[in-house]
Design a protein around this motif. Structure first.
Motif, PDB file in Angstrom:
ATOM      1  N   GLY A 128       0.858  -1.154   0.160  1.00 35.66           N
ATOM      2  CA  GLY A 128       0.025   0.116  -0.013  1.00 35.66           C
ATOM      3  C   GLY A 128       0.852   1.150  -0.014  1.00 35.66           C
ATOM      4  O   GLY A 128       0.548   2.237  -0.772  1.00 35.66           O
ATOM      5  N   MET A 129       1.928   1.256   0.742  1.00 35.31           N
ATOM      6  CA  MET A 129       2.699   2.557   0.908  1.00 35.31           C
ATOM      7  C   MET A 129       3.572   2.650  -0.318  1.00 35.31           C
ATOM      8  O   MET A 129       3.495   3.887  -1.008  1.00 35.31           O
ATOM      9  CB  MET A 129       3.706   2.092   1.867  1.00 35.31           C
ATOM     10  CG  MET A 129       4.785   3.387   1.987  1.00 35.31           C
ATOM     11  SD  MET A 129       3.942   4.860   2.694  1.00 35.31           S
ATOM     12  CE  MET A 129       3.921   4.702   4.494  1.00 35.31           C
ATOM     13  N   LEU A 130       4.098   1.436  -0.875  1.00 31.98           N
ATOM     14  CA  LEU A 130       4.577   1.689  -2.303  1.00 31.98           C
ATOM     15  C   LEU A 130       3.774   2.071  -3.569  1.00 31.98           C
ATOM     16  O   LEU A 130       4.274   3.141  -4.276  1.00 31.98           O
ATOM     17  CB  LEU A 130       5.213   0.312  -2.480  1.00 31.98           C
ATOM     18  CG  LEU A 130       6.442  -0.199  -1.972  1.00 31.98           C
ATOM     19  CD1 LEU A 130       6.988  -1.437  -2.069  1.00 31.98           C
ATOM     20  CD2 LEU A 130       7.459   0.751  -1.891  1.00 31.98           C
ATOM     21  N   GLN A 182      -4.369   9.022   1.982  1.00 37.17           N
ATOM     22  CA  GLN A 182      -4.576   7.941   1.167  1.00 37.17           C
ATOM     23  C   GLN A 182      -4.511   6.586   2.069  1.00 37.17           C
ATOM     24  O   GLN A 182      -5.023   5.465   1.518  1.00 37.17           O
ATOM     25  CB  GLN A 182      -3.621   8.077  -0.177  1.00 37.17           C
ATOM     26  CG  GLN A 182      -3.894   9.015  -1.015  1.00 37.17           C
ATOM     27  CD  GLN A 182      -2.910   9.046  -2.266  1.00 37.17           C
ATOM     28  OE1 GLN A 182      -2.926   7.832  -2.797  1.00 37.17           O
ATOM     29  NE2 GLN A 182      -2.403   9.968  -2.502  1.00 37.17           N
ATOM     30  N   ARG A 183      -3.771   6.745   3.126  1.00 38.89           N
ATOM     31  CA  ARG A 183      -3.751   5.594   3.831  1.00 38.89           C
ATOM     32  C   ARG A 183      -4.153   5.862   5.337  1.00 38.89           C
ATOM     33  O   ARG A 183      -3.224   5.776   6.173  1.00 38.89           O
ATOM     34  CB  ARG A 183      -2.205   5.208   3.891  1.00 38.89           C
ATOM     35  CG  ARG A 183      -1.707   4.294   2.616  1.00 38.89           C
ATOM     36  CD  ARG A 183      -0.332   3.738   2.406  1.00 38.89           C
ATOM     37  NE  ARG A 183      -0.280   2.896   3.659  1.00 38.89           N
ATOM     38  CZ  ARG A 183      -0.909   1.622   3.450  1.00 38.89           C
ATOM     39  NH1 ARG A 183      -1.321   1.275   2.481  1.00 38.89           N
ATOM     40  NH2 ARG A 183      -0.307   0.908   4.777  1.00 38.89           N
ATOM     41  N   PRO A 184      -5.291   5.648   5.527  1.00 44.45           N
ATOM     42  CA  PRO A 184      -5.695   5.855   7.020  1.00 44.45           C
ATOM     43  C   PRO A 184      -5.820   4.651   7.912  1.00 44.45           C
ATOM     44  O   PRO A 184      -5.116   3.674   7.295  1.00 44.45           O
ATOM     45  CB  PRO A 184      -7.299   6.100   6.835  1.00 44.45           C
ATOM     46  CG  PRO A 184      -7.650   5.656   5.472  1.00 44.45           C
ATOM     47  CD  PRO A 184      -6.488   5.637   4.659  1.00 44.45           C
ATOM     48  N   ALA A 282      -1.473  -8.949  -2.548  1.00 46.34           N
ATOM     49  CA  ALA A 282      -1.232  -8.264  -1.482  1.00 46.34           C
ATOM     50  C   ALA A 282      -2.514  -7.558  -1.225  1.00 46.34           C
ATOM     51  O   ALA A 282      -3.434  -7.199  -2.131  1.00 46.34           O
ATOM     52  CB  ALA A 282      -0.236  -7.229  -1.689  1.00 46.34           C
ATOM     53  N   LEU A 283      -3.091  -7.526   0.150  1.00 46.30           N
ATOM     54  CA  LEU A 283      -4.267  -6.804   0.512  1.00 46.30           C
ATOM     55  C   LEU A 283      -4.005  -5.642   1.713  1.00 46.30           C
ATOM     56  O   LEU A 283      -3.136  -6.013   2.598  1.00 46.30           O
ATOM     57  CB  LEU A 283      -5.144  -7.911   1.027  1.00 46.30           C
ATOM     58  CG  LEU A 283      -5.677  -9.091   0.274  1.00 46.30           C
ATOM     59  CD1 LEU A 283      -4.450 -10.197   0.731  1.00 46.30           C
ATOM     60  CD2 LEU A 283      -6.914  -9.811   0.611  1.00 46.30           C
ATOM     61  N   ASP A 284      -4.994  -4.823   1.599  1.00 44.67           N
ATOM     62  CA  ASP A 284      -5.157  -3.788   2.367  1.00 44.67           C
ATOM     63  C   ASP A 284      -6.459  -3.950   3.205  1.00 44.67           C
ATOM     64  O   ASP A 284      -7.439  -4.064   2.310  1.00 44.67           O
ATOM     65  CB  ASP A 284      -4.986  -2.364   1.755  1.00 44.67           C
ATOM     66  CG  ASP A 284      -3.848  -1.377   2.581  1.00 44.67           C
ATOM     67  OD1 ASP A 284      -3.114  -2.115   3.393  1.00 44.67           O
ATOM     68  OD2 ASP A 284      -3.751  -0.137   2.016  1.00 44.67           O
ATOM     69  N   ILE A 285      -6.392  -3.695   4.420  1.00 41.22           N
ATOM     70  CA  ILE A 285      -7.676  -4.109   5.049  1.00 41.22           C
ATOM     71  C   ILE A 285      -8.059  -2.817   6.170  1.00 41.22           C
ATOM     72  O   ILE A 285      -7.095  -2.348   6.785  1.00 41.22           O
ATOM     73  CB  ILE A 285      -7.446  -5.127   5.952  1.00 41.22           C
ATOM     74  CG1 ILE A 285      -7.378  -6.566   5.049  1.00 41.22           C
ATOM     75  CG2 ILE A 285      -8.952  -5.238   6.852  1.00 41.22           C
ATOM     76  CD1 ILE A 285      -7.031  -7.796   5.936  1.00 41.22           C
TER      77      ILE A 285
END
Length: 311
Positions: A128-130, A182-184, A282-285
């Protein structure tokens, strides 16, 4: 004519080689590619050894010099990469890295290898960061990575990016705000792993209803096939569409196996057919639901999983 000093005669060789790991970590965070990071490291050392003996001795802080040169190479690479990625087939995603592996463009060696070739896994290399870093300008990315990840002062960063320290501070601050937007706050590690397990089981069994309940209503899926394998060319948005996309890919693969494995330091999934890795997920949750799904299918980006054998 300057000559390259023999390693045995170079009193700084030991300290220079210990810097290799730092440079590799720097290059990967800057570029999102293991191959490109290795190229940066090689080019950096080539420039050092192209200096005369007097030139090397005239550098007060060789390790700082290496970092500065590597950063400049990354800055140039980022500018040209934006052009190349505009011509890339479909979505471009960062190259995934595997837990506890020794990274190389020719594969990974988990049983040994040089510890200097290991990429340190932390939040700064999460998929997610990349992905967010990919949206930055080259100067923003370099300023943020050098300061927030590697702790370099803005006075040194200014020399790298060719701007004033105040301007570099502003670049890093702007990057920080965009990351926060963008990444809470995401899930805890146990929650992340639990949801990944449920996702794998639903995919393995073809349970569409369960899969849908695991996805955020606005979930976004991005696939990177690089024109080498079949993949969605554009982001797929919405839980129903993403669920059907994922199960459709599974149905098209005979005798596939899903394996839970850390991807860029977080629980993810790898897909195998006949012992060969064909995809890394890869997953963001967030708030207990999968908000982003990144599927890397381009075989050129799966070297870390090459040689996987099923138990």
């Amino acid at each position: 004519m300057s000559t390259t000093p023999e390693p045995a005669q170079d009193p700084t060789l030991g300290s220079l080689l210990t810097e290799r790991r730092r440079l590799l970590n720097l290059g990967y965070r800057m570029l999102g590619s293991v191959q490109d990071a290795e190229d940066v490291v090689q080019e950096t050392y080539a420039r050092w050894y192209s200096l005369s003996e007097e030139g090397q001795q005239g550098i007060d802080a060789p390790l700082a010099w290496l970092t500065r040169v590597a950063s400049r190479i990354c800055l140039d690479h980022l500018a040209s990469a934006r052009v190349r990625r505009e011509r890339y087939t479909g979505e471009w995603l960062p190259e995934p890295i595997r837990h506890s592996a020794t990274w190389s463009s020719t594969g990974a060696d988990e049983g040994g290898g040089d510890p200097a070739d290991r990429i340190t896994l932390d939040e700064s290399v999460s998929m997610g960061m990349l992905v967010v870093l990919e949206s930055f300008t080259p100067a923003e990315r370099v300023a943020f990575v050098l300061h927030d990840v590697f702790g370099m002062p803005f006075t040194e960063i200014a020399d790298t990016v060719g701007r004033t320290p105040a301007a570099c501070r502003q670049l890093a601050s702007s990057a920080r705000r965009r990351i926060a937007d963008q990444r809470p706050g995401g899930s805890t590690a146990p929650e992340h792993r639990q949801i990944v397990t449920a996702f794998r089981q639903a995919c393995q069994s073809g349970d569409l209803d369960t899969l849908v309940t695991l996805l955020d209503p606005d979930v976004e899926s991005r696939s990177d096939g690089g024109g080498k394998v079949r993949a969605a060319l554009h982001p797929v948005i919405g839980r129903d569409k993403v669920a059907r996309l994922v199960l459709g890919l599974m149905r098209n693969a005979s005798e596939f196996e899903l394996v839970e494995e850390d991807v860029n330091g977080a629980p993810g999934i790898t897909v195998h057919i006949a012992g060969t890795t064909i995809a890394v997920l890869a997953l963001d949750i967030h708030d207990g639901l999968i908000s982003d799904l990144w599927m890397v299918l381009n075989p050129d980006k799966l070297h870390a999983w090459t040689g996987y054998e099923t138990p």
